[in-house]
Write an enzyme that holds these catalytic residues in place. Structure first.
Site, short mmCIF file in Angstrom:
data_model
loop_
_atom_site.label_atom_id
_atom_site.label_comp_id
_atom_site.label_asym_id
_atom_site.label_seq_id
_atom_site.Cartn_x
_atom_site.Cartn_y
_atom_site.Cartn_z
N LYS A 284 0.85 -1.19 0.00
CA LYS A 284 0.00 0.00 0.00
C LYS A 284 0.88 1.24 0.00
O LYS A 284 1.67 1.47 0.92
CB LYS A 284 -0.93 0.06 1.21
CG LYS A 284 -1.99 1.14 0.99
CD LYS A 284 -2.71 1.58 2.25
CE LYS A 284 -1.97 2.60 3.05
NZ LYS A 284 -1.77 3.90 2.37
N GLY B 60 6.58 4.72 8.79
CA GLY B 60 5.70 5.87 9.01
C GLY B 60 5.79 6.35 10.44
O GLY B 60 6.83 6.19 11.10
N SER B 61 4.69 6.87 10.93
CA SER B 61 4.70 7.48 12.27
C SER B 61 4.71 6.42 13.37
O SER B 61 4.20 5.30 13.20
CB SER B 61 3.46 8.37 12.43
OG SER B 61 2.30 7.60 12.30
N THR B 62 5.25 6.78 14.51
CA THR B 62 5.28 5.88 15.67
C THR B 62 3.86 5.55 16.12
O THR B 62 3.55 4.42 16.50
CB THR B 62 6.12 6.52 16.80
OG1 THR B 62 7.45 6.68 16.30
CG2 THR B 62 6.15 5.65 18.03
N LEU B 63 2.98 6.54 16.02
CA LEU B 63 1.58 6.35 16.39
C LEU B 63 0.95 5.19 15.61
O LEU B 63 0.34 4.28 16.18
CB LEU B 63 0.82 7.66 16.11
CG LEU B 63 -0.62 7.72 16.58
CD1 LEU B 63 -0.66 7.95 18.07
CD2 LEU B 63 -1.37 8.83 15.84
N VAL B 64 1.10 5.23 14.30
CA VAL B 64 0.50 4.19 13.46
C VAL B 64 1.26 2.87 13.63
O VAL B 64 0.67 1.79 13.62
CB VAL B 64 0.44 4.63 11.97
CG1 VAL B 64 0.01 3.48 11.08
CG2 VAL B 64 -0.51 5.81 11.81
N GLY B 65 2.56 2.96 13.85
CA GLY B 65 3.36 1.75 14.10
C GLY B 65 2.81 0.95 15.28
O GLY B 65 2.69 -0.27 15.22
N GLU C 139 9.10 14.99 17.05
CA GLU C 139 9.51 14.97 15.65
C GLU C 139 8.70 16.01 14.88
O GLU C 139 7.47 16.00 14.91
CB GLU C 139 9.26 13.57 15.07
CG GLU C 139 9.66 13.46 13.62
CD GLU C 139 9.54 12.04 13.08
OE1 GLU C 139 8.46 11.44 13.20
OE2 GLU C 139 10.55 11.52 12.55
N CYS D 269 13.00 10.38 8.31
CA CYS D 269 12.86 9.81 9.64
C CYS D 269 14.15 9.96 10.43
O CYS D 269 14.13 10.05 11.64
CB CYS D 269 12.46 8.34 9.54
SG CYS D 269 13.39 7.47 8.30
N GLU E 290 9.59 0.78 10.84
CA GLU E 290 10.63 1.80 10.72
C GLU E 290 9.93 3.13 10.98
O GLU E 290 9.12 3.57 10.17
CB GLU E 290 11.24 1.70 9.33
CG GLU E 290 12.64 2.24 9.26
CD GLU E 290 12.66 3.66 8.84
OE1 GLU E 290 12.58 4.53 9.75
OE2 GLU E 290 12.71 3.92 7.65
P1 NAI Z 1 1.34 7.84 8.81
O1 NAI Z 1 2.11 6.97 9.71
O2 NAI Z 1 -0.10 8.10 9.10
O3 NAI Z 1 1.39 7.26 7.31
C1 NAI Z 1 2.34 6.38 6.80
C2 NAI Z 1 1.64 5.25 6.04
O4 NAI Z 1 0.80 4.53 6.94
C3 NAI Z 1 0.72 5.71 4.91
O5 NAI Z 1 0.77 4.78 3.87
C4 NAI Z 1 -0.64 5.67 5.57
O6 NAI Z 1 -1.70 5.53 4.65
C5 NAI Z 1 -0.52 4.46 6.45
N1 NAI Z 1 -1.45 4.41 7.59
C6 NAI Z 1 -1.99 5.45 8.27
N2 NAI Z 1 -2.82 5.01 9.24
C7 NAI Z 1 -2.80 3.66 9.19
C8 NAI Z 1 -3.43 2.62 9.92
N3 NAI Z 1 -4.27 2.88 10.92
N4 NAI Z 1 -3.18 1.34 9.59
C9 NAI Z 1 -2.34 1.04 8.60
N5 NAI Z 1 -1.71 1.97 7.85
C10 NAI Z 1 -1.93 3.27 8.13
O7 NAI Z 1 2.12 9.21 8.70
P2 NAI Z 1 1.56 10.63 8.18
O8 NAI Z 1 0.25 10.95 8.81
O9 NAI Z 1 1.63 10.68 6.73
O10 NAI Z 1 2.66 11.59 8.81
C11 NAI Z 1 2.57 11.96 10.18
C12 NAI Z 1 3.92 11.98 10.82
O11 NAI Z 1 4.49 10.68 10.77
C13 NAI Z 1 4.96 12.85 10.15
O12 NAI Z 1 4.83 14.20 10.54
C14 NAI Z 1 6.22 12.23 10.63
O13 NAI Z 1 6.51 12.68 11.91
C15 NAI Z 1 5.90 10.75 10.67
N6 NAI Z 1 6.34 10.04 9.46
C16 NAI Z 1 7.49 9.30 9.52
C17 NAI Z 1 7.97 8.70 8.39
C18 NAI Z 1 9.22 7.90 8.41
O14 NAI Z 1 9.91 7.84 7.41
N7 NAI Z 1 9.54 7.22 9.50
C19 NAI Z 1 7.31 8.83 7.10
C20 NAI Z 1 6.07 9.57 7.15
C21 NAI Z 1 5.65 10.15 8.30
#
Ligand code: NAI
Ligand code: MG
Length: 493
Positions: A187, A240-245, A394, A297, A263
């Site tokens: 995805k 992605g974000s720690t929250l979603v992780g 962050e 990140c 990650e």
């Molecule tokens: P996010 O963590 O929401 O999105 C990243 C991916 O996860 C996207 O593909 C999104 O559709 C997916 N996702 C979102 N909610 C989900 C869920 N409940 N279950 C499964 N997949 C889900 O990050 P977002 O909202 O785009 O960015 C927010 C913050 O996250 C940023 O400000 C940054 O601090 C951090 N981030 C960190 C990244 C990294 O490289 N470690 C990359 C992107 C964001």
């Protein structure tokens, strides 16, 4: 709505696939929904793509399962390697198009985007080389047995990637998974679906059997959540974000205990000691935070400078940051383009406001850049204290804090005073100091006298709340294989 559309970029015109990519075909989603992706340079929609949700994930998982048990199983390891290296060649062949897509959809400078394409091709070729070198062990326990291990594919892998490096994260994820014989439901991020769909077309052209890689454009709370909770996905890899992780880990635990690698975020310290070559350190510090508009990140967002060089450092860093060329991603000179979305723009601006309110000194920047697009000035805060929100959280934008430290010990203590542990750096000309500090910092990567120099041969990942598992290098292969022990009893007659 159609499944392909001609898209004009300032650099070139190309054919953009719009459908979900399942079983090597571009198709519409079950619900028939679409969503628009935005050009962050002018805030206007580029195209609408087909949207996948739970039902589409189910269909993609079936395709991936049947490929895993069928045609893909018959493909030899060497042939898997050849498919990966061929895909790498196609990325390089289409570098101009892929770089233009990234510049258009993500907003990164087209010259930087070419670097992403080259690194993605390198990553796929590297894992192509691994495909026929995945071995187990033979283990001698006694004369009556033969024991050996096999490194088998985990199975169907769900992969969820972010928008900051749409193409590169795609390559980091599929490389080790395909080298080890898994199949994939990917995805992409809803902000940047375009390059993944273009690569899907190349995956078919390279000759991968149907169902081996399936690509779904869609949202996290629907398609992403369906992947994390799926009963027939064997492993999920997320960036992605720690929250979603955290949610993904919970979801995996509540469903079929699928394997999880994460990650996540960071608040990485970048330490400058008095004996550093200051001119070189400034270059790396600048790249460390402002590369990719701070949307990394591993961004070196907490700069810790020894008091002996603090004032001089601030003077030079301000001058250097103000030279960064901010503007149109399609200008080949551009270093910093717009942030990816309105949401990210607002989030970063609110951190800037918070920093100002808390009394941090704005050394440079602190405002939007221009009047259109999600542009933010490179921003340096100084005279910050450890308890400020801008020092703790962050920000994921072109914003950093510079903190004064009085000793190496204090630098190490402050560097480790975070829940994150993704990356760090130390700038010093003393090899003993370099190694002592590197050993003392709790982070997955420590750069000495450089920053952000990732390479597909080097493992990457986080200590603490920055993640689980490692990507890249040979380490990533371990996340994509199950170890099977076979013990054979030897008959004595
Ligand atoms: P996010 O963590 O929401 O999105 C990243 C991916 O996860 C996207 O593909 C999104 O559709 C997916 N996702 C979102 N909610 C989900 C869920 N409940 N279950 C499964 N997949 C889900 O990050 P977002 O909202 O785009 O960015 C927010 C913050 O996250 C940023 O400000 C940054 O601090 C951090 N981030 C960190 C990244 C990294 O490289 N470690 C990359 C992107 C964001
Ligand atoms: Mg976009």
């Amino acid at each position: 709505m159609s499944l392909f559309q001609t898209v004009q970029t300032p650099a070139l015109t190309y054919e953009q696939p719009l459908g979900l990519f399942i079983n090597n075909e571009f198709i519409k989603g079950v619900d028939g929904k679409t969503f628009e992706t935005i050009n962050p340079h002018n805030e206007k929609p580029i195209v609408a793509v087909h949207e996948g949700a739970e039902e589409d994930v189910n269909i993609a998982v079936k395709a991936a399962r049947s490929a895993l048990n069928g045609e893909w199983k018959q493909v030899t390891p060497s042939e898997r390697g050849r498919l990966l290296t061929r895909l790498a060649d196609f990325l390089e062949r289409d570098i101009e198009t892929l770089a233009a897509i990234e510049a258009l959809d993500n907003g990164k400078g087209v010259t930087m985007a070419k670097g992403d394409v080259t690194a993605s091709a390198g990553c796929l070729r590297y894992y192509g080389g691994w495909a026929d070198k995945i071995y187990g062990q033979t283990i001698d326990t006694d004369t009556n047995s033969l024991t050996y291990t096999r490194h088998e594919p985990v199975g169907v892998c769900g992969q969820i990637i972010p928008w900051n490096f749409p193409l590169l994260m795609f390559a980091w994820k599929i490389g080790p998974a395909l080298a080890t014989g898994n199949t994939i439901v990917m995805k992409t991020a809803e902000q940047t679906p375009l390059s993944g769909l273009y690569v899907a077309k190349l995956i078919k052209e390279a000759g991968f059997p149907p169902g081996v890689v399936n690509v779904i454009s869609g949202f996290g709370r629907t398609a992403g959540a369906a992947i994390a909770a799926h009963m027939d996905i064997d492993k999920v890899a997320f960036t992605g974000s720690t929250l979603v992780g955290r949610q993904i880990m919970k979801s995996a635990a509540d469903s079929n205990l699928k394997k999880v690698t994460l990650e996540l975020g960071g608040k990485s310290p970048n330490i400058v000691l008095p004996d550093a070559n200051l001119d070189e350190a400034i270059e790396w510090v600048n790249l460390g935070i402002f590369f990719n508009h701070g949307q990394c990140c591993c961004a070196g967002s907490r700069i810790l400078v020894h008091e002996a060089v603090y004032e001089k450092f601030l003077q030079l860093f301000k001058k250097r940051a103000e030279q960064n060329k901010v503007g149109d991603p399609f200008n080949t000179e551009t270093f910093q383009g717009p942030q990816v979305s309105q949401i990210q723009y607002d989030r970063i601006m609110s951190y800037i406001k918070d920093g100002k309110g808390a009394g941090a000194k704005v050394v440079t920047g602190g405002d939007r850049h221009g009047s259109e697009g999600y542009y933010i000035q490179p921003t340096i805060f100084a005279d910050v204290t450890e308890d400020m929100t801008i020092v703790k959280e962050e920000i994921f934008g072109p914003v950093c804090t510079v903190q004064k430290v009085r000793s190496e010990e204090e630098a190490i203590r402050v560097a480790n005073d975070t829940n994150y542990g993704l990356a760090a750096a130390v700038h010093t000309t003393n090899i003993n100091t370099a190694i002592r500090v590197s050993n003392a910092i709790k982070a997955g990567t420590v750069w000495v006298n450089n920053y952000n120099t990732l390479h597909y041969q080097m493992p990457f990942g986080g200590f603490k709340e920055s993640g689980v598992g490692r990507e890249l290098g040979s380490y990533a292969l371990e996340n994509y294989t199950e170890v099977k022990t076979v013990r054979v009893h030897l008959s004595q007659s």
